[in-house]
Design an enzyme around this catalytic site. Structure first.
Site, short mmCIF file in Angstrom:
data_model
loop_
_atom_site.label_atom_id
_atom_site.label_comp_id
_atom_site.label_asym_id
_atom_site.label_seq_id
_atom_site.Cartn_x
_atom_site.Cartn_y
_atom_site.Cartn_z
CG ASN A 69 -0.41 0.68 2.41
OD1 ASN A 69 -0.43 1.91 2.53
ND2 ASN A 69 0.13 -0.12 3.32
CB ALA A 70 1.58 3.83 -1.93
CB VAL A 71 -2.84 4.82 2.26
CG1 VAL A 71 -3.83 5.86 2.74
CG2 VAL A 71 -3.57 3.54 1.86
CG LEU A 73 0.89 8.87 6.78
CD1 LEU A 73 2.03 9.76 7.23
CD2 LEU A 73 0.41 8.00 7.92
CB CYS A 130 6.64 9.81 8.96
SG CYS A 130 5.20 9.19 9.77
CE LYS A 165 2.83 0.16 13.09
NZ LYS A 165 1.47 0.28 12.55
CB THR A 193 4.32 -1.71 5.65
OG1 THR A 193 4.60 -0.31 5.60
CG2 THR A 193 2.85 -1.91 5.98
N GLY A 243 2.20 -8.03 12.35
CA GLY A 243 2.74 -8.33 11.03
C GLY A 243 2.18 -9.65 10.54
CB THR A 266 -3.30 -6.98 6.05
OG1 THR A 266 -2.34 -5.92 6.01
CG2 THR A 266 -3.73 -7.30 4.64
C1 LIG Z 1 -3.70 0.24 4.07
C2 LIG Z 1 -2.74 0.35 5.22
C3 LIG Z 1 -2.59 1.58 5.87
C4 LIG Z 1 -1.71 1.72 6.95
N1 LIG Z 1 -1.60 2.93 7.59
C5 LIG Z 1 -0.77 3.05 8.66
C6 LIG Z 1 -0.69 4.27 9.40
O1 LIG Z 1 -1.37 5.24 9.09
N2 LIG Z 1 0.17 4.34 10.45
C7 LIG Z 1 0.93 3.26 10.84
O2 LIG Z 1 1.67 3.37 11.81
N3 LIG Z 1 0.85 2.09 10.18
C8 LIG Z 1 0.02 1.96 9.11
N4 LIG Z 1 -0.06 0.74 8.43
C9 LIG Z 1 0.76 -0.40 8.89
C10 LIG Z 1 -0.05 -1.33 9.78
O3 LIG Z 1 -0.52 -0.67 10.92
C11 LIG Z 1 0.79 -2.55 10.18
O4 LIG Z 1 1.92 -2.10 10.86
C12 LIG Z 1 1.24 -3.39 9.00
O5 LIG Z 1 0.22 -3.46 8.03
C13 LIG Z 1 1.67 -4.81 9.40
O6 LIG Z 1 0.61 -5.53 10.00
P1 LIG Z 1 -0.37 -6.53 9.17
O7 LIG Z 1 0.51 -7.42 8.36
O8 LIG Z 1 -1.15 -7.24 10.23
O9 LIG Z 1 -1.20 -5.66 8.32
C14 LIG Z 1 -0.95 0.60 7.36
C15 LIG Z 1 -1.11 -0.63 6.71
C16 LIG Z 1 -2.00 -0.77 5.66
C17 LIG Z 1 -2.14 -2.11 4.99
#
Ligand SMILES: Cc1cc2nc3c(=O)[nH]c(=O)nc-3n(C[C@H](O)[C@H](O)[C@H](O)COP(=O)(O)O)c2cc1C
Ligand SMILES: Cc1cc2nc3c(=O)[nH]c(=O)nc-3n(C[C@H](O)[C@H](O)[C@H](O)COP(=O)(O)OP(=O)(O)OC[C@H]3O[C@@H](n4cnc5c(N)ncnc54)[C@H](O)[C@@H]3O)c2cc1C
Ligand code: FES
Lengths: 301, 259
Positions: A69-71, A73, A130, A165, A193, A243, A266
């Protein structure tokens, strides 16, 4: 009765299950599917000082057992959160944690200071992945010095539970974990991520508008478990592990590796009710193994 | 906004329309009130359990609803591994759905309006239930369907039961020859167009509607992860900034878009 409760800083969690920022909206998106009050807590979207539009579409591509993803923020800023969203969610009877992001240390501090007076936000989680705009865009979290600097400055102003984090895009996670512990973090959470990339070979271009993005999902789980284990053996403050957790078994891996709590990210996209299932599966596991307190298995590896 | 559900559905019927398209009728196995709340243009997110290469759910429009028998009909194009795996299931198999999702088309229309429901390819899917609902409200929807050739025109008989059908095919095998956006019916008086199809087609219609002052709604198909407004992966730039296609769409009035 199994005791699933754990303590993170000043927070008492009724169970170790939290949600990962950016994957759970503001919690309310999931209220049709689960009772949010049954979670250990939930962590809302990354919040910045000013509103942000995020990156251009396309922002997401599915990859083997995961996604990039490349949302970027996207959020309406901390003032909007306080005025509009907080009143809607503050009455959930669980821990609501705000994930804080910034492009400079002053940004982080301003957001933290605005959130501190909110009675029902007992903690912030600081996303130090960030890019530091003032210092050439290198993420704060990629050096022990950078990570410590943000944490130290935040500790001076933020009196509630401060969770940092960590970015996994580093060579030595232990040194970064120790660096933030030394300057007063109450807990650390990892992993964010992993930086990744995928190319559409038919169209001969990257899938994401930003070329690279953050990899999440079960594809990263073994690396995340390893990093949580390393971090947990380097610090004495609580570690929150995440993760690629898809079920109770996966959550147990992180707990055994040393995480006191876990986050689910996710997996919420595939099963919006997964968090409650994980709570139940943890309880079942403990019953099956004659464990009366989940803390008995935390960090056994 | 309608209550969202996660439910198992049993495949009651799976019909190959052509080698590329499958029509599937799904029956809800669980007690759910949501059927009468479904709006035309809403979609479901299907969990794909039988494909190793598919991780996320796949969004598919609701093609038809049978409130009494608690069934949903979906029209699916075999695009890649996920949709192929879904289409390979047979009668009696189970699918897990999150439903109903999205905003749906707006159907508050003045009775005498001339309405065109325009679809291309698998984009015709949501227009069937939309047509039925408009008919229920006493309107006379007309369809304008485009395809490469007559073989690719889907559900033609069903559309004809609801209203007049205008056709254009790229190869001229049925209806007018050429792009659907150049069909002669579009140069007659029209009050409202609903459109779902490939992006170039929707953009073409949007341009035409803007210059002729026709009210127009389009249904977008941005790639999705969660489908419930949590991840912000599916956004479309609009006059009010980036908005989620899965919750604030998939249907947008063209005046909201930056096309
Ligand atoms: C779509 C999306 C948006 C995310 N936005 C943030 C964010 O705003 N701040 C943050 O600290 N992590 C963000 N993350 C990272 C997740 O909080 C998490 O650390 C990462 O996805 C690994 O966990 P998972 O494999 O269970 O998803 C985002 C992840 C995804 C997939
Ligand atoms: C709201 C919404 C409603 C939809 N309704 C229908 C429907 O009623 N019937 C139907 O057949 N399809 C519909 N789609 C498109 C469908 O979701 C995709 O075709 C599907 O996700 C592709 O998955 P796959 O695993 O088969 O293919 P993949 O292997 O993921 O992709 C195969 C090819 O399809 C393209 N593709 C992937 N996702 C999409 C997408 N969202 N839109 C267009 N192309 C895509 C890819 O770029 C690739 O070229 C809808 C999409 C959305 C967002
Ligand atoms: S797909 Fe997640 S917000 Fe739309």
């Amino acid at each position: 009765m199994v005791d699933l409760s754990v303590k993170i800083g000043e927070l008492n969690l009724q169970n170790p299950v939290l949600t990962a920022s950016g994957t759970f909206g503001y919690g309310e998106e999931f209220s049709d599917f689960i009772d949010l009050n049954k979670l250990g807590g939930f962590i809302v979207k990354g919040t910045t000082l000013e509103p942000r539009q995020g990156n251009a579409y396309p922002r997401m591509v599915e990859t083997p057992s995961g996604m990039l993803n490349a949302v970027g923020l996207q959020n309406k800023g901390v003032d909007y959160f306080i005025d509009t969203i907080y009143p809607r969610i503050k009455n959930y009877r669980t821990n609501i944690i705000v994930n804080v992001s910034g492009a400079s240390i002053d940004d982080y501090i301003a957001v933290a200071e605005k959130l501190m007076p909110l009675p029902n936000i007992p903690a912030i989680e600081v996303n130090i992945s960030c890019p530091n705009v003032k210092q050439g865009g290198m993420a704060f979290g990629t050096s022990p010095e950078g990570a410590a600097e943000v944490t130290r400055r935040l500790r001076e102003v933020y009196k509630k539970t401060l969770i940092v984090k960590l970015s996994p895009n580093v060579t030595d996670i232990s040194s970064i974990a120790k660096a933030v512990e030394n300057v007063g973090a109450d807990a650390i959470s990892l992993v964010n991520t992993f930086m990744g990339m995928a190319i559409d070979v038919e169209r001969r271009r990257p899938y994401l508008s930003t070329i690279t993005g953050g990899l999440s999902g079960p594809a990263i789980r073994p690396i995340a478990v390893r990093m949580v284990w390393q971090a947990a053996h380097s610090v004495r403050i609580p570690v929150i592990g995440l993760g690629g957790i898809m079920n109770g078994r996966d959550a147990l891996e992180f707990l055994m590796a040393g995480a006191k709590a876990i986050q689910i990210g996710t997996a919420n996209f595939i099963d919006p009710a997964v968090t409650i299932k994980v709570v139940n599966e943890l309880e079942d596991y403990c019953q099956r193994h004659g464990i009366s307190d989940i803390k008995e298995i935390i960090g056994i590896i | 906004m309608s209550q969202k559900n996660i439910s198992n559905f049993i495949i009651k019927e799976s019909i190959s329309l052509t080698d590329k398209y499958q029509l599937m009728i799904l029956e809800c196995t669980e007690e759910a009130k949501a059927f009468q709340d479904i709006k035309p243009g809403q979609f479901v997110q299907i969990r794909v359990d039988n494909s190793h290469h598919t991780f996320l759910r796949r969004p598919i429009s609701i093609n038809d609803v049978d409130i009494e028998n608690r069934t949903l009909t979906l029209l699916i194009r075999k695009a890649g591994d996920g949709t192929k795996a879904i289409c390979s299931l047979s009668q009696g198999d189970t699918l897990n759905l999150i439903w109903p999702l999205g905003n749906g088309f707006s159907v508050d229309i003045t009775p005498a309006s001339r309405i065109i429901l325009m679809g291309g390819g698998v984009g015709v899917a949501p227009l069937l239930y939309l047509g039925k609902i408009l008919r229920m409200y006493g309107l006379k929807p007309e369809f304008l369907l485009g395809a490469q050739s007559s073989d690719d025109l889907l559900l033609l008989e069903k559309f004809k039961e609801i209203g007049t059908v205008h056709i254009s095919t790229d190869d001229g095998s049925l209806g007018e020859k050429g792009l659907v956006t150049r069909h002669s019916v579009l140069s007659t008086h029209i009050d409202k167009i609903y459109c779902c199809g490939p992006l170039p087609m929707m953009k073409g219609v949007a341009a035409l509607c803007k210059s002729n002052n026709i009210d127009c709604e389009v249904s977008l198909e941005n790639v999705m992860a969660c489908g419930v407004g949590a991840c912000l992966c599916c956004v479309e730039p609009t006059v009010k900034g980036n908005r989620c296609v899965c919750t604030e769409g998939p249907v947008f009035n063209i005046n909201e878009l930056l096309w």
